[in-house]
Each structure stands twice: as structure tokens, then as C-alpha cells.
Scaffold this motif. Structure first.
Motif, PDB file in Angstrom:
ATOM      1  N   THR A  53      -0.387   7.030   2.683  1.00  0.00           N
ATOM      2  CA  THR A  53       0.322   7.277   4.074  1.00  0.00           C
ATOM      3  C   THR A  53      -0.652   7.650   5.074  1.00  0.00           C
ATOM      4  O   THR A  53      -1.751   7.700   4.765  1.00  0.00           O
ATOM      5  N   PRO A  54       0.028   7.963   6.413  1.00  0.00           N
ATOM      6  CA  PRO A  54      -1.031   7.985   7.544  1.00  0.00           C
ATOM      7  C   PRO A  54      -1.974   9.251   7.497  1.00  0.00           C
ATOM      8  O   PRO A  54      -3.204   9.172   8.050  1.00  0.00           O
ATOM      9  N   ARG A  55      -1.714  10.067   6.428  1.00  0.00           N
ATOM     10  CA  ARG A  55      -2.615  11.422   6.347  1.00  0.00           C
ATOM     11  C   ARG A  55      -3.372  10.984   5.130  1.00  0.00           C
ATOM     12  O   ARG A  55      -4.206  12.128   4.778  1.00  0.00           O
ATOM     13  N   GLY A  56      -3.510   9.863   4.385  1.00  0.00           N
ATOM     14  CA  GLY A  56      -4.316   9.599   3.701  1.00  0.00           C
ATOM     15  C   GLY A  56      -4.118   9.976   1.789  1.00  0.00           C
ATOM     16  O   GLY A  56      -4.898   9.622   1.011  1.00  0.00           O
ATOM     17  N   HIS A  76       1.905   7.899  -1.634  1.00  0.00           N
ATOM     18  CA  HIS A  76       3.514   8.424  -1.183  1.00  0.00           C
ATOM     19  C   HIS A  76       3.863   9.662  -2.287  1.00  0.00           C
ATOM     20  O   HIS A  76       4.544  10.513  -1.778  1.00  0.00           O
ATOM     21  N   SER A 118       0.773  -1.127   0.078  1.00  0.00           N
ATOM     22  CA  SER A 118       0.038  -0.124   0.136  1.00  0.00           C
ATOM     23  C   SER A 118       0.822   1.293   0.128  1.00  0.00           C
ATOM     24  O   SER A 118       1.818   1.366   0.575  1.00  0.00           O
ATOM     25  N   GLU A 151       2.064  13.073  -1.473  1.00  0.00           N
ATOM     26  CA  GLU A 151       2.482  13.689  -0.254  1.00  0.00           C
ATOM     27  C   GLU A 151       3.746  14.154  -0.048  1.00  0.00           C
ATOM     28  O   GLU A 151       3.820  15.243   0.378  1.00  0.00           O
ATOM     29  N   ALA A 184      11.913   6.250   5.389  1.00  0.00           N
ATOM     30  CA  ALA A 184      10.464   6.799   4.957  1.00  0.00           C
ATOM     31  C   ALA A 184      10.479   7.262   3.709  1.00  0.00           C
ATOM     32  O   ALA A 184       9.276   7.215   2.925  1.00  0.00           O
TER      33      ALA A 184
END
Length: 457
Positions: free
Chosen positions: A263-266, A269, A260, A272, A296
Motif C-alpha cells: 500500500t502507499p503506506r508501506g 494489503h 504488488s 494494513e 480499494a
């Protein structure tokens, strides 16, 4: 003599020093032995150096504003010179520095144990401490302004303007104002910057930083250009990575994995980290600082963008890290260090040295000085350096106290008396040695004792 003038903030070259010694030495020295049979002066003693500095202070004062005030030119305020001298005294300097540090510590403690402004536990103590510090800083400001005669010269110093602004804000807050203007309390944290004015060593660091701004700015421009280039390339190369929400990786055994890219913010990759130019700039800044960028940011692209072909991603990040972290960052450090080397003091120009010599001759002609007897002694070079060092220690952030020639003269006289007493004691020791040699037995001549004549500068 050159080093002596440098310690006093008045640089001279070796050739200028030779001129001053040759032409002014015979006029200001107390030791007549410094002039040979041909009439050539070979040095300058501590008394002569103090007198020469006194004449230089009259001819070209280090603080010309002491002669003027708000009353007008050549109209100083009563005791203005004395007020300035006491203001620059090391005891006063370190006392004010201690008050500034104490105020800073109180602010730190307040934000640690009583951070909630709406429910202060020790409101009376914080208000009282703030009032005391504001009053002390106001007194110190008025003291400084009086030393400048409340004249225009006070406002020509950026440090003085900063002091006036910070102290003025404190005085306004003493009136108990409310509303938006009460937010000026935030400026209390900047009071500690006043240490950079009061402590000479800290002042040198700040002045070196300011002097390095042009060179550092050029280095930053080059660094910024490289950032812009790499940010543009990053948007072009990496923006579409994982755009469908997943990306595929291949390991050494040719096994594929679907991972996937959300990212944690929706965001995906690529969007963002490289979706726009500004996002790419921030991502590259993170890479330059080494903030977990390898795991990261880089490895995701390394294993998932071109699968088995990792050359493009590797070259992009390695070249960027070498240019920014190892090359350009060190260039900036080199520019800063170059400006931290203290430049020599502004020296006297040859015409100024000539005018100073003529001024000394004219002043000496008005009031000739008595010379010492041929057998008298004067100070040596160590005493000269001691006097110059004590004089230089009194200078704080460019403020130089007056050179007290009478004090130096009294010390020289006491040293001469001590030398005479030492000679008398050595003579007694020599007599005893001669008597011991007169006893029966082999007679030997006593070893010679050399007192060593001090040499002048």
C-alpha cells in the motif's frame, strides 16, 4: 375543548372534557343559551374557556416557580411574573435568537478572513464584537434568572445550566485572562446551541433526539455486535493476504498476473486493512459508509485471494452491507422517527379534574358572575381557536404565559357589538327587498335570511 386544552399544554380526555363542560360550563359561561331546558350544559363559550383556564392556572400553575424566589416560598421578587412574561414574549425570543445567530456568523467570518491567531488583521473588531455579545448574553441570563426569582428552579433546567456555563465562560474571558484558561474561547462556537432553547421548533427536535437515546442505544448495540463478529472473521480470513508483497490474479482466459500488495503506506494489503481487530473495525466502518470500499478493499480480495473461487469474499461483503446499510441503519432511523412524533401533553388525572371542578365551584361561589341577556351573542368556535392559537404561540420551550381573561372578554364584547350592527344592516336590506316585492306585478315572498347561531364548546 379537548383540542383547546392540548394547545395550551393541558391534555384532557373526552370524558373529562364532558365533565368539565357539564359541571363548570354553567358557572363560567356568559351565554345562557348553552344550557337547555333540562339544565344540561351543551358547550362552553370563549369567555368560559378563558375563565376555566384562569382557574386551572391558579389551581395547577404551569410555572409554579413564579410564586417563589430566593427570598423563600410564596415570596416572589417584585415584578417577577411580569419579567418572566416579557422574557417569554415572541419578540424577545426572536431578538435573542437573532443575536445568537449574529454571534455565530461573526465567528464564521473571523475564521474565514482572519484565521491566523498570531497575526490578526482585525483584532480590535473581533475583541469588540466579542465583548458586545458577552454583555448581551449576560443581560439575557440575568433577565432569565430574575424570572425564576434566582431560586432553585432555575438550576433544575439543563438548558439554564448550559446557558450559565457558556455565559460564565464569556464573562471570564472579558477579564482578559491568559494562559491555558484562554483556550476556553473555543467554547464560543457552542453558543449557537442556545438557539435550541429559545426557538420552540428546534427545542422539539433536540428533545426528541434525547428521548430516542434509549431505543437508539439498543439498535447501536446490535449494530456493534455485528461489527465485532465480522471484524473477528476478517482478521482470520484476510490478514495474511499479500503477506509476501505480491498476490496473483487469474482472469477468464486463465492468464495469471502478479500484482504488488504494498500500500502507499508501506504495509501489505492484508496487514494494513485487517492486521488487527481495530484496523478491521475501521475498514468495515468504511465499507458501511460506502467510501470507495468496493474498489480499494473488496476487489483486491475478490480477484487475488482465492483466484477463481470468489464466493467467500462476495458472501462476506454482501451480507455485511445488507445487514448494516440496509437493515440496522434503517432500524435506527425508524427509532428516531418514532420519537419525533410529538407525544400528547401530560393530561390531568381524574382526581385532579374532580378537584379542579370543586375549586371552580368554590371560586365562583365567592364572586358570582353576571350573565348575559337572552338576546346577546357570544363568540363561535373559530374565535375560540384563534384565542387558543395566540396563547399557544406565546409558549417557548415549555414556558407558558398567563392567560389574560379580561383581554378575551373585551374581544368578545366587541364581537357581540359587531354582530348586532350586522343584524341591523341585514334588517334594512330585508325591508328594501319587501318594498321591491310590493311593486305591481307578480308578488313573491323574499327568501329567508338565517344568521346562524354560534355554537359554544
Amino acid at each position: 375543548m379537548v383540542s383547546g386544552f392540548e394547545q395550551l399544554g393541558r391534555g384532557v380526555t373526552g370524558k373529562q372534557s364532558e365533565r368539565l363542560i357539564a359541571e363548570c360550563g354553567p358557572l363560567v359561561n356568559r351565554n345562557t343559551k348553552l344550557v337547555d331546558e333540562d339544565g344540561k350544559c351543551n358547550g362552553i363559550d370563549v369567555y368560559g374557556l378563558s375563565k376555566l383556564m384562569d382557574y386551572l392556572e391558579d389551581y395547577k400553575p404551569s410555572e409554579p416557580f413564579l410564586r417563589h424566589s430566593i427570598l423563600g416560598q410564596n415570596k416572589p421578587l417584585p415584578f417577577q411574573r411580569e419579567v418572566r412574561r416579557y422574557y417569554c414574549h415572541p419578540i424577545v425570543v426572536w431578538t435573542v435568537a437573532g443575536i445568537i445567530i449574529a454571534n455565530f456568523i461573526v465567528n464564521i467570518v473571523e475564521k474565514e478572513i482572519d484565521a491566523d491567531r498570531s497575526h490578526l488583521k482585525y483584532a480590535s473588531f473581533w475583541d469588540g464584537a466579542d465583548t458586545v455579545f458577552n454583555v448581551l448574553f449576560l443581560v439575557e441570563l440575568l433577565w432569565n434568572m430574575y424570572g425564576y426569582g434566582f431560586g432553585r428552579a432555575f438550576w433544575e433546567s439543563g438548558w439554564n445550566v448550559f446557558d450559565f456555563f457558556i455565559t460564565g465562560v464569556g464573562v471570564i474571558l472579558l477579564a482578559g485572562v491568559s494562559g491555558p484558561i484562554s483556550q476556553l474561547k473555543l467554547l464560543r462556537a457552542f453558543r449557537v446551541f442556545r438557539l435550541f432553547k429559545r426557538i420552540k421548533s428546534l427545542n422539539k427536535i433536540i428533545m426528541a433526539l434525547l428521548a430516542s437515546v434509549p431505543g437508539v442505544a439498543n439498535a447501536f448495540v446490535i449494530l456493534f455486535i455485528f461489527f465485532c463478529i465480522y471484524a473477528i472473521l476478517a482478521v482470520e480470513l484476510f490478514r495474511e493476504f499479500g503477506i509476501n508483497g505480491t498476490y496473483m490474479t487469474d482472469d477468464v482466459d486463465s492468464l495469471s498476473h502478479v500484482v504488488s500488495s504494498i500500500t502507499p503506506r508501506g504495509y501489505t494489503h492484508g496487514i494494513e486493512y485487517y492486521g488487527t481487530y481495530t484496523r478491521a473495525m475501521y475498514t468495515l466502518f468504511q465499507v458501511m459508509t460506502g467510501d470507495s470500499w468496493a474498489e480499494a478493499i473488496c476487489r483486491t480480495l475478490l480477484f487475488g485471494l482465492y483466484q477463481r473461487s470468489t464466493l467467500a469474499v462476495s458472501f462476506f461483503y454482501i451480507s455485511f452491507a445488507i445487514l448494516t446499510q440496509f437493515v440496522l441503519s434503517n432500524v435506527i432511523v425508524a427509532v428516531l422517527l418514532d420519537n419525533f412524533v410529538a407525544p400528547p401533553p401530560d393530561g390531568l388525572k381524574d382526581p385532579e379534574v374532580t378537584e379542579l371542578i370543586e375549586y371552580v365551584k368554590a371560586e365562583v361561589a365567592k364572586a358570582p358572575r353576571p350573565q348575559l341577556a337572552p338576546g346577546d351573542r357570544v363568540q363561535d368556535e373559530k374565535m375560540v381557536e384563534l384565542e387558543l392559537s395566540s396563547y399557544a404561540r406565546g409558549a417557548v420551550a415549555g414556558a407558558v404565559p398567563l392567560f389574560d381573561a379580561e383581554l378575551v372578554t373585551r374581544r368578545v364584547d366587541r364581537m357581540e357589538q359587531s354582530m348586532l350592527r350586522l343584524e341591523a344592516k341585514l334588517g334594512q336590506v330585508l325591508d328594501k327587498m319587501i318594498k321591491l316585492q310590493a311593486l305591481p306585478g307578480e308578488r313573491r315572498e323574499p327568501p329567508p335570511i338565517h344568521l346562524g347561531k354560534p355554537q359554544g364548546r
